[in-house]
Write a protein that holds these residues in place. Structure first.
Motif, PDB file in Angstrom:
ATOM      1  N   LEU A 127       0.847  -1.283   0.045  1.00 19.76           N
ATOM      2  CA  LEU A 127      -0.053  -0.140  -0.163  1.00 19.76           C
ATOM      3  C   LEU A 127       0.888   1.329   0.087  1.00 19.76           C
ATOM      4  CD1 LEU A 127      -2.796  -0.999   2.543  1.00 19.76           C
ATOM      5  CD2 LEU A 127      -2.954  -0.821  -0.117  1.00 19.76           C
ATOM      6  N   ASN A 128       2.340   1.303   0.145  1.00 17.71           N
ATOM      7  CA  ASN A 128       2.896   2.336   0.273  1.00 17.71           C
ATOM      8  C   ASN A 128       2.991   3.022  -1.017  1.00 17.71           C
ATOM      9  OD1 ASN A 128       4.018   0.025   2.003  1.00 17.71           O
ATOM     10  ND2 ASN A 128       5.013   2.054   2.850  1.00 17.71           N
ATOM     11  N   GLY A 129       2.554   4.295  -1.072  1.00 16.28           N
ATOM     12  CA  GLY A 129       2.422   5.111  -2.413  1.00 16.28           C
ATOM     13  C   GLY A 129       1.318   4.846  -3.056  1.00 16.28           C
ATOM     14  N   ILE A 130       0.472   4.089  -2.679  1.00 18.07           N
ATOM     15  CA  ILE A 130      -0.891   3.711  -3.522  1.00 18.07           C
ATOM     16  C   ILE A 130      -1.624   5.096  -4.094  1.00 18.07           C
ATOM     17  CG2 ILE A 130      -2.503   3.669  -1.530  1.00 18.07           C
ATOM     18  CD1 ILE A 130      -3.706   1.096  -3.108  1.00 18.07           C
ATOM     19  N   TRP A 131      -1.367   6.163  -3.282  1.00 11.34           N
ATOM     20  CA  TRP A 131      -2.155   7.489  -3.688  1.00 11.34           C
ATOM     21  C   TRP A 131      -1.584   8.097  -5.083  1.00 11.34           C
ATOM     22  CZ3 TRP A 131       1.081  11.543  -4.357  1.00 11.34           C
ATOM     23  CH2 TRP A 131       2.346  11.249  -3.997  1.00 11.34           C
ATOM     24  N   ALA A 132      -0.453   7.395  -5.424  1.00 11.03           N
ATOM     25  CA  ALA A 132       0.128   8.000  -6.688  1.00 11.03           C
ATOM     26  C   ALA A 132       0.184   7.034  -7.713  1.00 11.03           C
ATOM     27  CB  ALA A 132       1.814   8.172  -6.301  1.00 11.03           C
ATOM     28  N   THR A 133      -0.672   5.877  -7.605  1.00 14.43           N
ATOM     29  CA  THR A 133      -0.499   4.987  -8.648  1.00 14.43           C
ATOM     30  C   THR A 133      -1.966   4.535  -9.444  1.00 14.43           C
ATOM     31  OG1 THR A 133      -1.102   3.467  -7.166  1.00 14.43           O
ATOM     32  CG2 THR A 133       1.193   3.658  -7.318  1.00 14.43           C
ATOM     33  N   ALA A 134      -2.875   5.764  -9.524  1.00 12.81           N
ATOM     34  CA  ALA A 134      -3.871   5.573 -10.269  1.00 12.81           C
ATOM     35  C   ALA A 134      -3.783   5.304 -11.743  1.00 12.81           C
ATOM     36  CB  ALA A 134      -4.893   6.669  -9.972  1.00 12.81           C
ATOM     37  N   PRO A 135      -4.572   4.621 -12.501  1.00 12.18           N
ATOM     38  CA  PRO A 135      -5.936   4.108 -12.100  1.00 12.18           C
ATOM     39  C   PRO A 135      -5.545   2.642 -11.378  1.00 12.18           C
ATOM     40  CG  PRO A 135      -5.369   3.705 -14.254  1.00 12.18           C
ATOM     41  CD  PRO A 135      -4.480   4.451 -13.973  1.00 12.18           C
ATOM     42  N   PRO A 143     -10.656   4.758 -11.721  1.00  8.77           N
ATOM     43  CA  PRO A 143      -9.928   5.870 -11.778  1.00  8.77           C
ATOM     44  C   PRO A 143      -9.479   6.507 -10.587  1.00  8.77           C
ATOM     45  CG  PRO A 143     -12.322   6.168 -12.074  1.00  8.77           C
ATOM     46  CD  PRO A 143     -12.101   4.886 -12.073  1.00  8.77           C
ATOM     47  N   THR A 144     -10.327   6.140  -9.271  1.00  7.06           N
ATOM     48  CA  THR A 144      -9.683   6.718  -8.145  1.00  7.06           C
ATOM     49  C   THR A 144      -9.946   5.987  -6.896  1.00  7.06           C
ATOM     50  OG1 THR A 144     -12.093   7.587  -7.435  1.00  7.06           O
ATOM     51  CG2 THR A 144     -10.773   9.013  -8.869  1.00  7.06           C
ATOM     52  N   LEU A 145      -9.266   6.255  -5.874  1.00  3.42           N
ATOM     53  CA  LEU A 145      -9.324   5.260  -4.714  1.00  3.42           C
ATOM     54  C   LEU A 145     -10.479   5.183  -4.086  1.00  3.42           C
ATOM     55  CD1 LEU A 145      -6.120   6.134  -2.460  1.00  3.42           C
ATOM     56  CD2 LEU A 145      -6.815   4.069  -3.730  1.00  3.42           C
ATOM     57  N   TYR A 146     -11.614   6.529  -4.110  1.00  5.00           N
ATOM     58  CA  TYR A 146     -12.731   6.669  -3.831  1.00  5.00           C
ATOM     59  C   TYR A 146     -13.825   5.484  -4.553  1.00  5.00           C
ATOM     60  CZ  TYR A 146     -17.180   8.374  -2.065  1.00  5.00           C
ATOM     61  OH  TYR A 146     -18.568   8.162  -1.796  1.00  5.00           O
ATOM     62  N   ASP A 147     -13.622   5.435  -5.936  1.00  4.22           N
ATOM     63  CA  ASP A 147     -14.447   4.762  -6.674  1.00  4.22           C
ATOM     64  C   ASP A 147     -14.172   3.024  -6.302  1.00  4.22           C
ATOM     65  OD1 ASP A 147     -15.728   6.635  -8.112  1.00  4.22           O
ATOM     66  OD2 ASP A 147     -13.802   6.958  -9.289  1.00  4.22           O
ATOM     67  N   PRO A 176      -7.406  15.627  -5.580  1.00  3.70           N
ATOM     68  CA  PRO A 176      -7.039  15.442  -4.341  1.00  3.70           C
ATOM     69  C   PRO A 176      -8.214  15.059  -3.229  1.00  3.70           C
ATOM     70  CG  PRO A 176      -7.481  17.692  -4.797  1.00  3.70           C
ATOM     71  CD  PRO A 176      -7.727  17.060  -6.072  1.00  3.70           C
ATOM     72  N   ILE A 177      -9.478  14.945  -3.741  1.00  2.00           N
ATOM     73  CA  ILE A 177     -10.409  14.644  -2.844  1.00  2.00           C
ATOM     74  C   ILE A 177     -10.492  12.930  -3.007  1.00  2.00           C
ATOM     75  CG2 ILE A 177     -12.913  14.715  -2.463  1.00  2.00           C
ATOM     76  CD1 ILE A 177     -11.147  17.220  -1.878  1.00  2.00           C
ATOM     77  N   TYR A 252      -6.654   8.275   5.035  1.00  2.00           N
ATOM     78  CA  TYR A 252      -5.668   7.430   5.654  1.00  2.00           C
ATOM     79  C   TYR A 252      -4.705   6.989   4.626  1.00  2.00           C
ATOM     80  CZ  TYR A 252      -3.398   3.465   7.441  1.00  2.00           C
ATOM     81  OH  TYR A 252      -2.247   2.372   7.552  1.00  2.00           O
ATOM     82  N   LEU A 253      -5.166   6.700   3.271  1.00  2.00           N
ATOM     83  CA  LEU A 253      -4.219   6.055   2.318  1.00  2.00           C
ATOM     84  C   LEU A 253      -3.071   7.040   1.637  1.00  2.00           C
ATOM     85  CD1 LEU A 253      -6.603   3.675   0.595  1.00  2.00           C
ATOM     86  CD2 LEU A 253      -4.554   3.154   1.971  1.00  2.00           C
ATOM     87  N   LYS A 254      -3.536   8.415   1.893  1.00  2.00           N
ATOM     88  CA  LYS A 254      -2.880   9.422   1.333  1.00  2.00           C
ATOM     89  C   LYS A 254      -1.578   9.293   2.277  1.00  2.00           C
ATOM     90  CE  LYS A 254      -6.539  12.778   0.076  1.00  2.00           C
ATOM     91  NZ  LYS A 254      -7.008  14.122   0.196  1.00  2.00           N
ATOM     92  N   THR A 255      -1.576   8.905   3.515  1.00  5.56           N
ATOM     93  CA  THR A 255      -0.517   9.275   4.296  1.00  5.56           C
ATOM     94  C   THR A 255       0.666   7.909   4.200  1.00  5.56           C
ATOM     95  OG1 THR A 255      -1.429   7.910   6.072  1.00  5.56           O
ATOM     96  CG2 THR A 255      -1.734  10.126   6.187  1.00  5.56           C
ATOM     97  N   LEU A 256       0.462   7.171   3.488  1.00  3.24           N
ATOM     98  CA  LEU A 256       1.248   5.874   3.346  1.00  3.24           C
ATOM     99  C   LEU A 256       2.232   5.929   2.221  1.00  3.24           C
ATOM    100  CD1 LEU A 256      -1.249   3.014   3.333  1.00  3.24           C
ATOM    101  CD2 LEU A 256      -0.025   3.930   5.135  1.00  3.24           C
TER     102      LEU A 256
END
Length: 256
Positions: A127-135, A143-147, A176-177, A252-256
């Motif tokens: 999960l490290n850096g998962i915020w930067a690996t879309a889709p 397309p997004t973590l929320y989806d 960013p949301i 929370y996932l933004k912090t990893l």
């Protein structure tokens, strides 16, 4: 601290995700080349020899064995034994609970040459850096973590509150949301590509844990998977998250 984590292998049947990539890896065939006429498995002559065509999986296994055996043959035996002992010592020190104890529940370590069902799975990424690996998902179908935390539309009672069946790819502006790339209209940005999840290999099903559709395995206090009398893992479904809970998990996932 000090515990080594082995990546989870998730079977296609369990996670329900698009199977195309895993199936292709197991069924694709090609020319045998230099392997033609050689034993498929030197330890099991009854499996026969390579013909003009072969499943790529068997050729890859043969090539890997050749590289490893060649390296062993060229090394000093004493040096090899010392290095093996050092590797074993590091493993025990790094993982006092024993890597082997947990590995049997996490990784598929054997391949049945006649029916490699154990390889019909995908390996979960860290999960490290998962915020930067879309889709997201292995085929980039969300397309997004929320989806990702929504159910697939075919498993949802509402077409509104589910994963998008189409979205644009090619924008480099971060959302960013929801955490992914900004969704822009293809009509206004013709250079963008439209990803259609209804096409073969593009399904956005599976990994619907946060939606309460995909079961998770039950573990005991020691972290071992609980199993029934037939040895099958016991599973349960988590309650589906609401909108605020999904947003909190994204934060929370933004912090990893």
């Amino acid at each position: 601290p000090g515990r080594r984590v082995t990546a989870q292998m998730s079977s296609l049947q369990h996670i329900g995700t698009d199977p195309q990539m895993a199936i292709n890896a197991l069924t694709y065939e090609g020319l045998s080349g230099y392997f033609e006429g050689e034993l498929i498995d030197s330890t099991a002559p009854e499996q026969g020899v390579f013909g003009p065509q072969t499943p790529v999986l068997f050729a890859l296994k043969k090539a890997g064995e050749g590289v490893i055996l060649g390296a062993i043959a060229s090394n000093n035996k004493l040096k090899e034994a010392i290095e093996a002992a050092e590797d074993l010592g590091e493993t025990v020190i790094d993982n006092p609970e024993g890597l082997t104890k947990h590995r049997k529940h996490l990784d598929f370590t054997t391949v049945d040459a006649s029916s490699p069902v154990g390889l019909q799975a995908y390996k979960a990424r860290p999960l490290n850096g998962i915020w930067a690996t879309a889709p997201y998902l292995h085929n980039g179908s969300i397309p997004t973590l929320y989806d990702l935390f929504l159910p697939a539309c075919e498993a949802s009672a509402s077409e509104v509150n589910c994963r998008p069946s189409q979205f644009t790819v090619g924008s480099v502006e971060l959302d960013p949301i929801k955490v992914g790339f900004q969704q822009k209209q293809a009509d206004s940005y013709p250079e963008l590509f439209i990803f259609n999840t209804t096409l073969p290999g593009n399904s956005n099903r599976g990994h619907e844990y946060a939606a309460g559709n995909t079961p998770v395995v039950i573990r005991n206090a020691e972290g071992d998977i609980k199993r029934n009398e037939n040895g099958q893992p016991l599973t349960q479904k988590m309650p589906p998250m609401n909108h605020n809970q999904r947003l909190a998990l994204v934060e929370y996932l933004k912090t990893l």
